[in-house]
Design a protein around this motif. Structure first.
Motif, PDB file in Angstrom:
ATOM      1  N   SER A 131      83.613   8.752  51.309  1.00 55.94           N
ATOM      2  CA  SER A 131      84.771   8.182  50.631  1.00 55.94           C
ATOM      3  C   SER A 131      85.609   9.306  50.043  1.00 55.94           C
ATOM      4  CB  SER A 131      84.322   7.224  49.517  1.00 55.94           C
ATOM      5  OG  SER A 131      85.441   6.797  48.741  1.00 55.94           O
ATOM      6  N   ARG A 188      89.235   4.695  38.163  1.00 57.93           N
ATOM      7  CA  ARG A 188      87.860   4.339  38.507  1.00 57.93           C
ATOM      8  C   ARG A 188      87.755   2.918  39.048  1.00 57.93           C
ATOM      9  NH1 ARG A 188      83.636   5.483  33.857  1.00 57.93           N
ATOM     10  NH2 ARG A 188      84.742   7.468  34.096  1.00 57.93           N
ATOM     11  N   GLU A 189      88.418   1.974  38.413  1.00 58.31           N
ATOM     12  CA  GLU A 189      88.321   0.573  38.843  1.00 58.31           C
ATOM     13  C   GLU A 189      88.862   0.387  40.256  1.00 58.31           C
ATOM     14  OE1 GLU A 189      89.884  -3.869  37.449  1.00 58.31           O
ATOM     15  OE2 GLU A 189      90.308  -2.099  36.211  1.00 58.31           O
ATOM     16  N   GLN A 192      86.489   2.362  42.968  1.00 56.86           N
ATOM     17  CA  GLN A 192      85.175   1.755  43.169  1.00 56.86           C
ATOM     18  C   GLN A 192      85.279   0.349  43.753  1.00 56.86           C
ATOM     19  OE1 GLN A 192      82.298   2.300  40.056  1.00 56.86           O
ATOM     20  NE2 GLN A 192      83.006   4.362  39.549  1.00 56.86           N
ATOM     21  N   SER A 193      86.341  -0.368  43.422  1.00 55.05           N
ATOM     22  CA  SER A 193      86.546  -1.683  44.035  1.00 55.05           C
ATOM     23  C   SER A 193      86.796  -1.538  45.529  1.00 55.05           C
ATOM     24  CB  SER A 193      87.716  -2.406  43.369  1.00 55.05           C
ATOM     25  OG  SER A 193      87.422  -2.712  42.027  1.00 55.05           O
ATOM     26  N   ILE A 195      85.655   0.760  47.460  1.00 57.34           N
ATOM     27  CA  ILE A 195      84.385   1.090  48.112  1.00 57.34           C
ATOM     28  C   ILE A 195      83.485  -0.144  48.208  1.00 57.34           C
ATOM     29  CG2 ILE A 195      82.263   2.441  47.910  1.00 57.34           C
ATOM     30  CD1 ILE A 195      83.924   4.629  46.582  1.00 57.34           C
ATOM     31  N   LEU A 196      83.324  -0.856  47.103  1.00 60.37           N
ATOM     32  CA  LEU A 196      82.401  -1.998  47.077  1.00 60.37           C
ATOM     33  C   LEU A 196      82.870  -3.129  47.986  1.00 60.37           C
ATOM     34  CD1 LEU A 196      81.604  -2.071  43.244  1.00 60.37           C
ATOM     35  CD2 LEU A 196      80.167  -1.203  45.101  1.00 60.37           C
ATOM     36  N   THR A 207      80.790  11.362  48.099  1.00 58.05           N
ATOM     37  CA  THR A 207      82.145  11.590  47.603  1.00 58.05           C
ATOM     38  C   THR A 207      82.253  13.001  47.034  1.00 58.05           C
ATOM     39  OG1 THR A 207      81.765  10.889  45.309  1.00 58.05           O
ATOM     40  CG2 THR A 207      82.218   9.153  46.915  1.00 58.05           C
ATOM     41  N   TYR A 213      84.826   8.294  40.609  1.00 58.90           N
ATOM     42  CA  TYR A 213      83.571   7.865  41.217  1.00 58.90           C
ATOM     43  C   TYR A 213      82.404   7.850  40.231  1.00 58.90           C
ATOM     44  CZ  TYR A 213      86.112   8.704  45.561  1.00 58.90           C
ATOM     45  OH  TYR A 213      87.038   8.678  46.571  1.00 58.90           O
ATOM     46  N   LEU A 216      79.390   5.083  39.994  1.00 63.34           N
ATOM     47  CA  LEU A 216      79.224   4.377  41.267  1.00 63.34           C
ATOM     48  C   LEU A 216      77.754   4.205  41.628  1.00 63.34           C
ATOM     49  CD1 LEU A 216      80.853   3.165  43.630  1.00 63.34           C
ATOM     50  CD2 LEU A 216      80.777   5.410  44.730  1.00 63.34           C
ATOM     51  N   ASN A 219      75.722   0.804  41.501  1.00 60.22           N
ATOM     52  CA  ASN A 219      75.846  -0.247  42.509  1.00 60.22           C
ATOM     53  C   ASN A 219      75.271   0.133  43.871  1.00 60.22           C
ATOM     54  OD1 ASN A 219      77.548  -2.234  40.918  1.00 60.22           O
ATOM     55  ND2 ASN A 219      78.872  -0.429  40.825  1.00 60.22           N
ATOM     56  N   HIS A 222      74.587   7.042  45.494  1.00 65.31           N
ATOM     57  CA  HIS A 222      75.789   7.869  45.428  1.00 65.31           C
ATOM     58  C   HIS A 222      75.422   9.342  45.300  1.00 65.31           C
ATOM     59  CE1 HIS A 222      79.538   9.235  43.005  1.00 65.31           C
ATOM     60  NE2 HIS A 222      79.715   9.431  44.293  1.00 65.31           N
TER      61      HIS A 222
END
Length: 318
Positions: A131, A188-189, A192-193, A195-196, A207, A213, A216, A219, A222
């Motif tokens: 990523s 960040r939000e 990461q959204s 990616i998820l 990454t 990140y 991360l 979840n 990483h």
């Protein structure tokens, strides 16, 4: 040259596009009925269903709809777009196909819509995922100070990010496939959204050390490569997705020169299509294979000039 000669016959063009669009037989795009009659003098079909009886062509309900440009020029343009590694500009299309630059520009954006492929599965089932984020836009050091100040006041960005648009990409090493899209920022939000939404929970994600990140690993698995110290640490690196950014920027800077942020997503779709369908050792795709795939994706998508230029609301329909 073989393709150009092959598609110089209008009937051959119609037969080819019809075979790509309806591999199981011609189907009415209005009622999905299969009982149709071909009117060879006009190169159209008429639906014979009791409640329909509408006429349609291979262009109906596709990116070619309402275009007076003949199919031989459309197919040549598609061949050039999907097989030119750095893309092809509207001025080149204008000279090659003998159309206006405005028509060529509109054609290219409709073709990019056809190349867009909505993901049907998540990455990370078989191997690690890379990523990374990139910034696309002009060089702030070469901008006029008045324009730079205006853009800086509008976007609130400073330094080397003035006038640039953030994009995010992920690469599945096992599938050798990439996904990329424009994002509002690199917070960040948002990162990461992104990616998820595209990666399975049990995947390994590699990454760089960007602060977006951080956290991360709550979840998924990483791993981080610190670019201030090294670029590769065993299997932990982001060289694959950075290779994609290199190809993207080469095309944008060398071929298209200036791309508005409003249209950047379509240029991403174009580069993603070429990257995901490039010839590899395990998947030796030919130029003809990429071309046929692109034509098969042209149906069910529509883009008007008013939508393209932002004069009316609405988005592409599938």
């Amino acid at each position: 040259m073989q393709a150009v000669r092959y598609f110089q016959d209008p009937d051959v063009c119609v037969d080819f596009v019809a075979s790509m669009r309806w591999p199981d037989g011609v189907t009415c795009p209005h009622c999905e009925g299969k009982k149709v009659s071909y009117l060879s003098s006009r190169r159209i079909w008429k639906c014979m269903a009791k409640d329909c009886h509408k006429q349609f062509s291979v262009k109906t309900g596709s990116v070619f709809e309402d275009s007076p440009i003949p199919l031989d020029k459309w197919l040549t343009a598609i061949w050039l777009v999907v097989n030119c590694k750095n893309g092809i500009s509207s001025y080149e299309i204008m000279r090659d196909l003998k159309v206006t630059q405005k028509s060529a520009w509109f054609m290219l954006h409709r073709i990019r819509l056809a190349l867009k492929n909505d993901p049907k599965h998540k990455f990370g089932f078989g191997g690690p995922v890379e990523s990374d984020e990139a910034f696309i836009g002009p060089n702030p050091q070469k901008m006029h100070k008045d324009r730079k100040a205006k853009v800086q006041a509008r976007d609130g960005l400073k330094g080397g990010f003035v006038g640039k648009t953030a994009v995010h990409g992920i690469l599945d090493r096992e599938l050798r496939q990439v996904r990329a899209k424009v994002i509002p920022n690199v917070n960040r939000e948002v990162l990461q959204s992104a990616i998820l939404d595209n990666v399975t929970p049990f995947a390994k994600v590699y990454t760089d050390e960007a602060t977006g990140y951080i956290g991360l690993d709550k979840n998924l698995i990483h791993k981080v490569i610190n670019h201030s110290q090294e670029y590769v640490n065993g299997q932990v690196h982001t060289q694959g997705i950075e290779n994609f950014w290199s190809l993207l920027k080469r095309g944008l800077r060398g071929t298209y020169v200036a791309v508005e942020p409003f249209h950047l997503d379509r240029y991403l779709d174009e580069q993603v299509f070429r990257y995901n369908n490039r010839a590899t050792k395990d998947n030796p795709l030919t130029d003809a294979d990429r071309f046929a795939l692109a034509v098969s994706q042209a149906a069910g998508k529509r883009l008007t000039y008013a939508e393209l230029t932002g004069k009316v609301g609405g988005a592409e329909t599938d």
